[in-house]
Design a protein around this motif. Structure first.
Motif, PDB file in Angstrom:
ATOM      1  N   ALA A   1       8.150   1.257  -3.721  1.00 29.68           N
ATOM      2  CA  ALA A   1       7.990  -0.179  -3.969  1.00 29.68           C
ATOM      3  C   ALA A   1       9.142  -0.974  -3.351  1.00 29.68           C
ATOM      4  CB  ALA A   1       7.903  -0.439  -5.470  1.00 29.68           C
ATOM      5  N   ARG A   2      10.362  -0.448  -3.482  1.00 28.65           N
ATOM      6  CA  ARG A   2      11.512  -1.138  -2.898  1.00 28.65           C
ATOM      7  C   ARG A   2      11.429  -1.168  -1.376  1.00 28.65           C
ATOM      8  NH1 ARG A   2      16.423   1.124  -6.823  1.00 28.65           N
ATOM      9  NH2 ARG A   2      16.089  -0.414  -8.482  1.00 28.65           N
ATOM     10  N   MET A   3      10.952  -0.079  -0.783  1.00 31.85           N
ATOM     11  CA  MET A   3      10.810  -0.058   0.675  1.00 31.85           C
ATOM     12  C   MET A   3       9.778  -1.087   1.138  1.00 31.85           C
ATOM     13  SD  MET A   3      11.587   1.042   3.669  1.00 31.85           S
ATOM     14  CE  MET A   3      12.493   2.581   3.556  1.00 31.85           C
ATOM     15  N   ALA A   4       8.653  -1.175   0.442  1.00 29.64           N
ATOM     16  CA  ALA A   4       7.633  -2.152   0.809  1.00 29.64           C
ATOM     17  C   ALA A   4       8.188  -3.569   0.732  1.00 29.64           C
ATOM     18  CB  ALA A   4       6.403  -2.008  -0.088  1.00 29.64           C
ATOM     19  N   GLN A   5       8.957  -3.856  -0.318  1.00 29.85           N
ATOM     20  CA  GLN A   5       9.541  -5.187  -0.465  1.00 29.85           C
ATOM     21  C   GLN A   5      10.583  -5.452   0.620  1.00 29.85           C
ATOM     22  OE1 GLN A   5      11.159  -6.025  -4.327  1.00 29.85           O
ATOM     23  NE2 GLN A   5      12.186  -7.893  -3.673  1.00 29.85           N
TER      24      GLN A   5
ATOM     25  N   ILE B   1       7.129  -3.018  12.088  1.00 32.08           N
ATOM     26  CA  ILE B   1       7.486  -3.368  10.709  1.00 32.08           C
ATOM     27  C   ILE B   1       6.246  -3.554   9.837  1.00 32.08           C
ATOM     28  CG2 ILE B   1       8.618  -5.082   9.248  1.00 32.08           C
ATOM     29  CD1 ILE B   1      10.549  -5.571  11.634  1.00 32.08           C
ATOM     30  N   ALA B   2       5.287  -4.336  10.314  1.00 27.04           N
ATOM     31  CA  ALA B   2       4.078  -4.567   9.514  1.00 27.04           C
ATOM     32  C   ALA B   2       3.322  -3.258   9.294  1.00 27.04           C
ATOM     33  CB  ALA B   2       3.184  -5.593  10.207  1.00 27.04           C
ATOM     34  N   PHE B   3       3.282  -2.415  10.310  1.00 23.96           N
ATOM     35  CA  PHE B   3       2.627  -1.110  10.168  1.00 23.96           C
ATOM     36  C   PHE B   3       3.323  -0.265   9.109  1.00 23.96           C
ATOM     37  CE2 PHE B   3       2.932   3.380  11.321  1.00 23.96           C
ATOM     38  CZ  PHE B   3       1.603   3.760  11.190  1.00 23.96           C
ATOM     39  N   LEU B   4       4.652  -0.246   9.131  1.00 27.53           N
ATOM     40  CA  LEU B   4       5.399   0.540   8.141  1.00 27.53           C
ATOM     41  C   LEU B   4       5.102   0.062   6.727  1.00 27.53           C
ATOM     42  CD1 LEU B   4       8.856   0.781   9.954  1.00 27.53           C
ATOM     43  CD2 LEU B   4       7.204   2.637   9.627  1.00 27.53           C
ATOM     44  N   ARG B   5       4.978  -1.244   6.559  1.00 35.29           N
ATOM     45  CA  ARG B   5       4.680  -1.765   5.220  1.00 35.29           C
ATOM     46  C   ARG B   5       3.278  -1.353   4.781  1.00 35.29           C
ATOM     47  NH1 ARG B   5       3.024  -6.383   2.314  1.00 35.29           N
ATOM     48  NH2 ARG B   5       4.332  -6.716   0.476  1.00 35.29           N
ATOM     49  N   ARG B   6       2.307  -1.389   5.705  1.00 36.35           N
ATOM     50  CA  ARG B   6       0.963  -0.911   5.361  1.00 36.35           C
ATOM     51  C   ARG B   6       1.010   0.566   4.979  1.00 36.35           C
ATOM     52  NH1 ARG B   6      -0.509  -4.002   9.982  1.00 36.35           N
ATOM     53  NH2 ARG B   6      -0.762  -2.122  11.246  1.00 36.35           N
ATOM     54  N   LEU B   7       1.839   1.323   5.657  1.00 37.32           N
ATOM     55  CA  LEU B   7       1.990   2.740   5.350  1.00 37.32           C
ATOM     56  C   LEU B   7       2.533   2.944   3.937  1.00 37.32           C
ATOM     57  CD1 LEU B   7       1.742   5.599   6.515  1.00 37.32           C
ATOM     58  CD2 LEU B   7       4.015   5.307   7.495  1.00 37.32           C
ATOM     59  N   MET B   8       3.528   2.134   3.549  1.00 43.99           N
ATOM     60  CA  MET B   8       4.090   2.243   2.204  1.00 43.99           C
ATOM     61  C   MET B   8       3.034   1.943   1.139  1.00 43.99           C
ATOM     62  SD  MET B   8       7.225   3.222   2.098  1.00 43.99           S
ATOM     63  CE  MET B   8       6.907   4.286   3.515  1.00 43.99           C
ATOM     64  N   LEU B   9       2.099   1.053   1.450  1.00 48.67           N
ATOM     65  CA  LEU B   9       1.088   0.630   0.484  1.00 48.67           C
ATOM     66  C   LEU B   9      -0.185   1.465   0.552  1.00 48.67           C
ATOM     67  CD1 LEU B   9       1.487  -3.242   0.952  1.00 48.67           C
ATOM     68  CD2 LEU B   9       2.486  -1.804  -0.841  1.00 48.67           C
ATOM     69  N   ASP B  10      -0.249   2.390   1.503  1.00 46.99           N
ATOM     70  CA  ASP B  10      -1.443   3.213   1.678  1.00 46.99           C
ATOM     71  C   ASP B  10      -1.613   4.179   0.508  1.00 46.99           C
ATOM     72  OD1 ASP B  10      -3.607   4.382   3.505  1.00 46.99           O
ATOM     73  OD2 ASP B  10      -2.355   6.138   3.087  1.00 46.99           O
TER      74      ASP B  10
ATOM     75  N   LEU C   1      -4.725   2.039   8.060  1.00 44.06           N
ATOM     76  CA  LEU C   1      -3.433   1.624   8.608  1.00 44.06           C
ATOM     77  C   LEU C   1      -3.566   0.673   9.782  1.00 44.06           C
ATOM     78  CD1 LEU C   1      -1.597   5.069   8.462  1.00 44.06           C
ATOM     79  CD2 LEU C   1      -1.352   3.135   6.895  1.00 44.06           C
ATOM     80  N   PHE C   2      -4.745   0.633  10.406  1.00 46.64           N
ATOM     81  CA  PHE C   2      -4.986  -0.281  11.523  1.00 46.64           C
ATOM     82  C   PHE C   2      -6.227  -1.127  11.227  1.00 46.64           C
ATOM     83  CE2 PHE C   2      -2.721   3.368  13.177  1.00 46.64           C
ATOM     84  CZ  PHE C   2      -1.736   2.800  13.959  1.00 46.64           C
ATOM     85  N   PRO C   3      -6.132  -2.002  10.225  1.00 45.01           N
ATOM     86  CA  PRO C   3      -7.302  -2.795   9.843  1.00 45.01           C
ATOM     87  C   PRO C   3      -7.642  -3.814  10.922  1.00 45.01           C
ATOM     88  CG  PRO C   3      -5.354  -3.615   8.720  1.00 45.01           C
ATOM     89  CD  PRO C   3      -4.929  -2.363   9.449  1.00 45.01           C
TER      90      PRO C   3
END
Length: 672
Positions: free
Chosen positions: A406-410, A424-433, A453-455
């Protein structure tokens, strides 16, 4: 302890080493090439020495230039970092011959583990399980092909002297083997000066787990637990975490003991990493040993509380390890994300350019904090085609994995980067996957979760567009939808607040994103503002406060709903950072583009980035099918294959093998 340390590396690696060395009271010396004289790592050190041209082989891979820099600066020790010469046996010996301390293992250990084939043979004799494959000296293409056929497909071709995903190919069938082998050997020769390869069975749904080991000159050796590095793209790590999710105490000890045994078998000294590949049932196999500290070591530091660079320097000075195995323990969970200048939506192709804006979330010293940024570039720096396109490493720690995630996503959502494309945006999607959140990990996760991951791109909302317009209005001199009040009356004609004598004001904007065009209008009637998109009009209140690096802190209220964002205007691009994501809009000015010609080169193929032509597979007049290889470029230490987009005939070829080409250069003319 020596007093002066030369850091034979660059970027975040050199900055990281310099920070620890200076904290220990050591004088630090940077080296730099023509490409990074003004780089952050140069400023981080006490002094700096120029070592050559921009290409690594003309500077950072020149052992003679590094040693001469050490002599010039009076350095008593050289830290090679995590790449370039860090695993070069000859360089380690040259340092010893010059009476300079090499901060790393003895050259005999580098030699023993430097060849993947030799290391696997050594581990096989020691009883460490290996993935079925061929690790021998016979490098004849026909023989290697026969070995791959015998192993069974899919197989993995790996550069014997390689690392970092270079010189590595997955081959799905016998028919594809020859081309993959040739490409792998070229990349291996270019990256490591050695085209020898090995072949292994490619495991399905494997996890990549590595053990951090450390040994001193007194014969002590410990392991600092494991890191899970399964999330990868192009065989290069994207996310690292420690400890590995689902690791049992029994397996941790078994892998740790095996790693220590491997280190002792070669008389290892210093920091090293023993890498294993693990199957879903828990079986693990030795892959390789990296005779250096690795990029992902911060997650180990975060969960153990020990500075591994400090350990390296003290061990190199002959001091013993500060703790024994029984003293080591794990506290919490840490995750590291590698932030790259690259485009995930285009095969993670590296991006070059100047970082006009680069702002990270606040971070504190890793000993006591939960957020850490190891960065090698600053706003205003240029990402060049000569080096790895890493911008920084973002590391977070939590009490458990879920809190760390959660901290990484934030934290990823708090980064503001403009000027080059990033992941960066991809990494955040990965954290939320969901798969990542549930620790359903393997080296094929990104491909397996591709659709999530690639919507598909979604159109900008009215609020996002309104936030962009507020920043554009602020750039014109307006600051808010309310008229500014002054204690001293001013000439109303001098106020840039949209005021009109007749009370009416209207301005049209055109913003584009991809194939979508948004025709917008902002109006003011008296003190009331409105926002219109096509036929829909809404009351519009806004405020924008200008900041540094082209940023505006914007707040809007549209149709009774409020939204906030940081907006960065860079040229004609408007970057709207809100709710953890970014929306990039292009402002279209028909006047400034009135003379633009239609894009396109009439059937030409262009270079996706600056690089060097290393292979041309066709000649004028050849007939080709869509997907056929036309030529191969080398850029940012990796090969990029240019293929035919359609069936056709080759017209003119504009470059030869060895030529340097610029971004967008026309390479080949084709007739469909």
């Amino acid at each position: 302890m020596f007093t002066t340390l030369l850091i034979a590396n660059r970027g975040e690696i050199a900055c990281r080493i310099a920070a620890t060395a200076r904290r220990m009271g050591l004088r630090t010396v940077a080296v730099y090439s023509d490409a990074d004289a003004n780089a952050r790592h140069v400023a981080a050190c006490d002094t700096a020495v120029h070592i050559g041209g921009p290409e690594p082989r003309a500077s950072y891979l020149r052992a003679d230039a590094i040693l001469e820099a050490a002599r010039q600066s009076g350095a008593q020790a050289v830290h090679p970092g995590y790449g370039f010469l860090s695993e070069n046996e000859s360089f380690a010996q040259a340092c010893a011959d010059a009476g300079i301390v090499f901060v790393g293992p003895p050259n005999s250990a580098i030699a023993a583990m430097g060849s993947k084939s030799a290391a696997k043979s050594l581990m096989e004799k020691a009883g460490v399980p290996l993935v079925p494959g061929y690790h021998g000296d016979n490098q004849e293409p026909e023989f290697l092909h026969s070995q791959a056929d015998a192993i069974g497909y899919p197989v993995l071709i790996k550069a014997s002297a390689g690392g970092g995903g270079k010189g590595m190919r997955i081959v799905e069938s016998s028919a594809a083997f020859a081309d993959a082998l040739a490409s792998c050997k070229r990349e291996a020769a270019s990256s490591f000066g050695d085209d020898k390869v090995l072949i292994e069975r490619y495991l399905l749904k494997p996890r990549h787990i590595e053990i951090q080991v450390f040994a001193d000159t007194q014969g002590h050796c410990v392991y600092l637990f494991e890191r899970d590095c399964s999330v990868q793209r192009r065989h290069q790590k994207v996310i690292e975490e420690a400890p590995a999710p689902g690791m049992t105490d029994e397996r941790r000890k078994a892998m740790g003991d095996a790693a220590v045994a491997a280190a002792r078998a070669v008389g290892y000294v210093g920091a090293g990493t023993v890498e294993f590949i693990a199957e879903p049932d828990g079986r693990f196999y030795f892959m390789e040993m990296n005779t250096r500290l690795q990029v992902e070591h911060p997650v180990t530091e975060m969960i153990t509380g020990h500075d591994l660079v400090e350990w390296q320097l003290r061990v190199a000075a002959g001091q013993p390890l500060p703790v024994s195995q029984e003293d080591l323990s794990i506290t919490g969970h840490a995750i590291e994300a590698r932030i790259y200048a690259e485009n995930p939506d285009n095969g993670f192709l590296p991006s070059i350019g100047t970082l006009s804006t680069l702002v990270f979330p606040p971070h504190v010293a890793f000993r006591n904090g939960d957020i850490r940024v190891d960065g090698g570039v600053r706003a205003g720096d240029t990402i060049t085609p000569y080096y790895d396109p890493m911008i920084a490493k973002l590391i977070v720690r939590g009490d458990d994995r879920e809190q760390a995630r959660a901290r990484m996503a934030q934290a990823l959502g708090d980064i503001r980067s403009v000027g080059v494309q990033t992941n960066i945006a991809f990494l955040r999607r990965l954290m939320l996957d969901d798969a990542f959140a549930q620790a359903d990990l393997d080296t094929g996760l990104i491909e397996r979760r591709h659709d999530t991951l690639f919507p598909p791109a979604s159109p900008a909302t009215d609020r996002q567009l309104a936030l962009a317009l507020a920043a554009l209005l602020a750039r014109q001199g307006l600051l808010a939808s309310e008229r500014r009040r002054h204690t001293v009356p001013l000439d109303p004609w001098s106020q840039a607040d949209g005021w009109r004598l007749a009370g009416a004001y209207q301005q049209a904007f055109t913003l584009t994103e991809g194939d979508s065009t948004h025709a917008l209008t902002v109006s003011r009637d008296g003190h009331a503002w409105s926002f219109a998109r096509q036929a829909d009009s809404h009351p519009f209140e806004w405020k924008a406060e200008p900041g540094t690096e082209g940023q505006y802190q914007v707040r809007v209220r549209l149709a009774g709903e409020e939204a906030r964002a940081t907006v960065v205007i860079h040229g004609e691009q408007v970057h709207v950072f809100s709710q953890g994501g970014v929306r990039v809009l292009q402002q279209h000015d028909p006047v400034s583009h009135a003379s633009d010609e239609a894009a396109g080169h009439g059937g030409s193929l262009t270079a996706p980035m600056p690089g060097k032509i290393i292979a041309v597979s066709v000649k004028p007049g050849d007939s080709v099918k869509a997907g056929d290889t036309l030529l191969v470029m080398e850029a940012m230490k990796m090969e990029h294959t240019i293929t035919a987009p359609v069936d056709g005939t080759i017209g003119e070829i504009f470059f030869e093998v060895g030529d340097q080409v610029g971004d967008g250069a026309e390479l080949i003319a084709m007739e469909s």
